[in-house]
Design a protein around this motif. Sequence first.
Motif, PDB file in Angstrom:
ATOM      1  N   VAL A  13     -10.580 -26.088   2.225  1.00 45.21           N
ATOM      2  CA  VAL A  13      -9.295 -25.785   3.216  1.00 45.21           C
ATOM      3  C   VAL A  13      -8.096 -26.716   2.578  1.00 45.21           C
ATOM      4  O   VAL A  13      -7.360 -25.306   2.227  1.00 45.21           O
ATOM      5  N   ALA A  14      -8.357 -27.326   2.471  1.00 46.65           N
ATOM      6  CA  ALA A  14      -6.860 -27.934   2.195  1.00 46.65           C
ATOM      7  C   ALA A  14      -5.969 -27.284   0.516  1.00 46.65           C
ATOM      8  O   ALA A  14      -5.144 -27.289   0.596  1.00 46.65           O
ATOM      9  N   ALA A  15      -7.251 -27.395   0.037  1.00 45.66           N
ATOM     10  CA  ALA A  15      -7.013 -26.500  -1.121  1.00 45.66           C
ATOM     11  C   ALA A  15      -6.100 -25.602  -1.413  1.00 45.66           C
ATOM     12  O   ALA A  15      -5.054 -24.903  -1.803  1.00 45.66           O
ATOM     13  N   VAL A  16      -6.970 -24.061  -0.471  1.00 46.22           N
ATOM     14  CA  VAL A  16      -6.836 -23.008  -0.555  1.00 46.22           C
ATOM     15  C   VAL A  16      -5.215 -23.016   0.272  1.00 46.22           C
ATOM     16  O   VAL A  16      -4.943 -22.197   0.566  1.00 46.22           O
ATOM     17  N   ARG A  17      -5.156 -23.567   1.222  1.00 48.08           N
ATOM     18  CA  ARG A  17      -4.321 -23.757   2.619  1.00 48.08           C
ATOM     19  C   ARG A  17      -2.782 -24.307   1.700  1.00 48.08           C
ATOM     20  O   ARG A  17      -2.022 -24.002   1.463  1.00 48.08           O
ATOM     21  N   THR A  18      -2.949 -25.237   0.242  1.00 43.22           N
ATOM     22  CA  THR A  18      -2.125 -25.833  -0.843  1.00 43.22           C
ATOM     23  C   THR A  18      -1.395 -24.676  -1.304  1.00 43.22           C
ATOM     24  O   THR A  18      -0.579 -24.159  -1.536  1.00 43.22           O
ATOM     25  N   ILE A  19      -2.183 -24.535  -1.770  1.00 46.84           N
ATOM     26  CA  ILE A  19      -2.278 -23.140  -3.011  1.00 46.84           C
ATOM     27  C   ILE A  19      -1.545 -22.216  -2.326  1.00 46.84           C
ATOM     28  O   ILE A  19      -0.586 -21.662  -2.615  1.00 46.84           O
ATOM     29  N   ALA A  20      -2.180 -21.425  -1.073  1.00 48.62           N
ATOM     30  CA  ALA A  20      -1.618 -20.481  -0.794  1.00 48.62           C
ATOM     31  C   ALA A  20      -0.009 -20.457   0.273  1.00 48.62           C
ATOM     32  O   ALA A  20       0.888 -19.498  -0.296  1.00 48.62           O
ATOM     33  N   GLU A  21       0.231 -21.212   0.651  1.00 49.08           N
ATOM     34  CA  GLU A  21       1.346 -21.761   0.844  1.00 49.08           C
ATOM     35  C   GLU A  21       2.780 -22.513  -0.575  1.00 49.08           C
ATOM     36  O   GLU A  21       3.746 -21.614  -0.431  1.00 49.08           O
ATOM     37  N   ARG A  22       2.068 -22.679  -1.521  1.00 44.46           N
ATOM     38  CA  ARG A  22       2.768 -23.308  -2.646  1.00 44.46           C
ATOM     39  C   ARG A  22       3.016 -22.250  -3.462  1.00 44.46           C
ATOM     40  O   ARG A  22       4.670 -21.749  -4.305  1.00 44.46           O
ATOM     41  N   ASP A  23       2.323 -20.884  -3.409  1.00 43.61           N
ATOM     42  CA  ASP A  23       2.424 -19.344  -3.809  1.00 43.61           C
ATOM     43  C   ASP A  23       1.935 -18.559  -4.363  1.00 43.61           C
ATOM     44  O   ASP A  23       1.659 -17.392  -5.104  1.00 43.61           O
ATOM     45  N   ARG A  89       5.341 -21.427  21.528  1.00 43.51           N
ATOM     46  CA  ARG A  89       5.363 -22.374  20.968  1.00 43.51           C
ATOM     47  C   ARG A  89       4.897 -23.080  20.179  1.00 43.51           C
ATOM     48  O   ARG A  89       5.134 -23.274  18.973  1.00 43.51           O
ATOM     49  N   ALA A  90       3.623 -23.258  20.157  1.00 45.67           N
ATOM     50  CA  ALA A  90       2.683 -23.345  19.430  1.00 45.67           C
ATOM     51  C   ALA A  90       2.467 -22.717  18.331  1.00 45.67           C
ATOM     52  O   ALA A  90       2.242 -23.051  17.045  1.00 45.67           O
ATOM     53  N   LEU A  91       2.425 -21.424  18.289  1.00 50.13           N
ATOM     54  CA  LEU A  91       2.301 -20.391  17.174  1.00 50.13           C
ATOM     55  C   LEU A  91       3.714 -20.417  16.608  1.00 50.13           C
ATOM     56  O   LEU A  91       3.592 -20.651  15.149  1.00 50.13           O
ATOM     57  N   ARG A  92       5.244 -20.626  17.018  1.00 50.64           N
ATOM     58  CA  ARG A  92       5.955 -20.440  16.364  1.00 50.64           C
ATOM     59  C   ARG A  92       5.857 -22.053  15.326  1.00 50.64           C
ATOM     60  O   ARG A  92       6.728 -22.391  14.357  1.00 50.64           O
ATOM     61  N   ALA A  93       4.827 -22.981  15.754  1.00 48.38           N
ATOM     62  CA  ALA A  93       5.513 -24.244  15.325  1.00 48.38           C
ATOM     63  C   ALA A  93       4.192 -24.040  13.782  1.00 48.38           C
ATOM     64  O   ALA A  93       4.318 -24.087  13.248  1.00 48.38           O
ATOM     65  N   LEU A  94       3.051 -23.578  14.517  1.00 50.29           N
ATOM     66  CA  LEU A  94       2.113 -23.458  12.890  1.00 50.29           C
ATOM     67  C   LEU A  94       2.992 -22.633  12.000  1.00 50.29           C
ATOM     68  O   LEU A  94       3.083 -22.362  10.436  1.00 50.29           O
ATOM     69  N   ALA A  95       3.488 -21.643  12.421  1.00 47.82           N
ATOM     70  CA  ALA A  95       4.794 -20.251  11.524  1.00 47.82           C
ATOM     71  C   ALA A  95       5.670 -21.465  11.087  1.00 47.82           C
ATOM     72  O   ALA A  95       5.559 -21.344   9.622  1.00 47.82           O
ATOM     73  N   PRO A  99       3.963 -21.179   7.310  1.00 47.37           N
ATOM     74  CA  PRO A  99       4.070 -19.217   6.737  1.00 47.37           C
ATOM     75  C   PRO A  99       3.140 -18.301   6.085  1.00 47.37           C
ATOM     76  O   PRO A  99       3.831 -17.706   6.614  1.00 47.37           O
ATOM     77  N   THR A 100       2.096 -18.847   5.362  1.00 50.14           N
ATOM     78  CA  THR A 100       1.542 -17.806   4.713  1.00 50.14           C
ATOM     79  C   THR A 100       0.301 -17.572   5.151  1.00 50.14           C
ATOM     80  O   THR A 100       0.206 -16.548   5.491  1.00 50.14           O
ATOM     81  N   VAL A 101      -0.027 -18.843   5.003  1.00 52.29           N
ATOM     82  CA  VAL A 101      -1.795 -18.855   6.485  1.00 52.29           C
ATOM     83  C   VAL A 101      -1.494 -18.053   7.494  1.00 52.29           C
ATOM     84  O   VAL A 101      -2.619 -17.835   7.729  1.00 52.29           O
ATOM     85  N   ILE A 102      -0.580 -17.988   7.733  1.00 54.25           N
ATOM     86  CA  ILE A 102      -0.509 -17.365   9.565  1.00 54.25           C
ATOM     87  C   ILE A 102       0.066 -16.382   8.908  1.00 54.25           C
ATOM     88  O   ILE A 102      -1.083 -15.624  10.006  1.00 54.25           O
ATOM     89  N   THR A 103       0.305 -15.655   8.276  1.00 52.52           N
ATOM     90  CA  THR A 103      -0.006 -14.637   8.246  1.00 52.52           C
ATOM     91  C   THR A 103      -1.817 -13.795   7.924  1.00 52.52           C
ATOM     92  O   THR A 103      -2.203 -12.898   8.135  1.00 52.52           O
ATOM     93  N   LEU A 104      -2.563 -14.330   7.711  1.00 48.99           N
ATOM     94  CA  LEU A 104      -4.251 -14.364   7.977  1.00 48.99           C
ATOM     95  C   LEU A 104      -4.284 -13.795   8.899  1.00 48.99           C
ATOM     96  O   LEU A 104      -5.152 -13.541   9.302  1.00 48.99           O
ATOM     97  N   LEU A 105      -3.897 -14.717  10.001  1.00 47.57           N
ATOM     98  CA  LEU A 105      -4.113 -14.457  11.532  1.00 47.57           C
ATOM     99  C   LEU A 105      -3.914 -12.858  12.062  1.00 47.57           C
ATOM    100  O   LEU A 105      -4.876 -12.629  12.551  1.00 47.57           O
ATOM    101  N   PHE A 106      -2.734 -12.333  11.167  1.00 51.74           N
ATOM    102  CA  PHE A 106      -2.568 -11.750  11.846  1.00 51.74           C
ATOM    103  C   PHE A 106      -2.583 -10.562  10.859  1.00 51.74           C
ATOM    104  O   PHE A 106      -2.450  -9.186  11.185  1.00 51.74           O
ATOM    105  N   GLY A 107      -2.667 -10.385  10.124  1.00 49.02           N
ATOM    106  CA  GLY A 107      -1.703  -9.368   8.717  1.00 49.02           C
ATOM    107  C   GLY A 107      -3.140  -9.702   7.575  1.00 49.02           C
ATOM    108  O   GLY A 107      -2.705  -9.751   6.003  1.00 49.02           O
TER     109      GLY A 107
END
Length: 185
Positions: A13-23, A89-95, A99-107
């Motif tokens: 999971v950490a690798a997926v999130r890192t790659i998604a956020e970075r690239d 506020r929690a949603l905003r903090a997570l975003a 910022p990239t991974v949060i898009t998976l929640l809604f789109g």
Amino acid sequence: MPAPRRVSTAELVAAVRTIAERDGLDAVTMSAVAAAVGVRAPSLYKRAANRHELLRLAADDAVAELTAEVSALAAAIEDPREVLSGVARALRALAGRSPTVITLLFGAPAPQAGPSPEGVVPLMNVLLDSVGAIAPADRLSAARTLTAWAYGFCMMEQNGGFRQGGDVDAAFDRGLEIVLRGIGG
């Protein structure tokens, strides 16, 4: 011959999130994730059949992160408006953190890449219970309104959509106040 390296779900999971956020989400591929965790791509098929399932792991992790924060708020606060404010506020903090991974929640790019329906249930329960305390006749519509406003605000903020000046934090607070007033009738 040495045994193949075992990769924990947390490492994956950490690798997926890192790659998604970075690239970006498109960079999350079986081979890229395998390289990041030090295994060959076929080793990942035990955990994920394809890249969409890898993205789902990240989406589920983000939902779990958000749920933990929101559940703690709901347990500590009695006023449903304050809980809903905390949800936004929690949603905003997570975003802000993801910022990239949060898009998976809604789109998500495909239904299989979004969060697991069962993973979303605890978060939705807190949201619907809190909304129901102030708008019992229309819980789902009110919850959707709050979520859409908060997520839309976050996306505009991330994409530089607030170029008119002024205090964006104050604008978030004011917008949240207006949405909560509207939900409460």
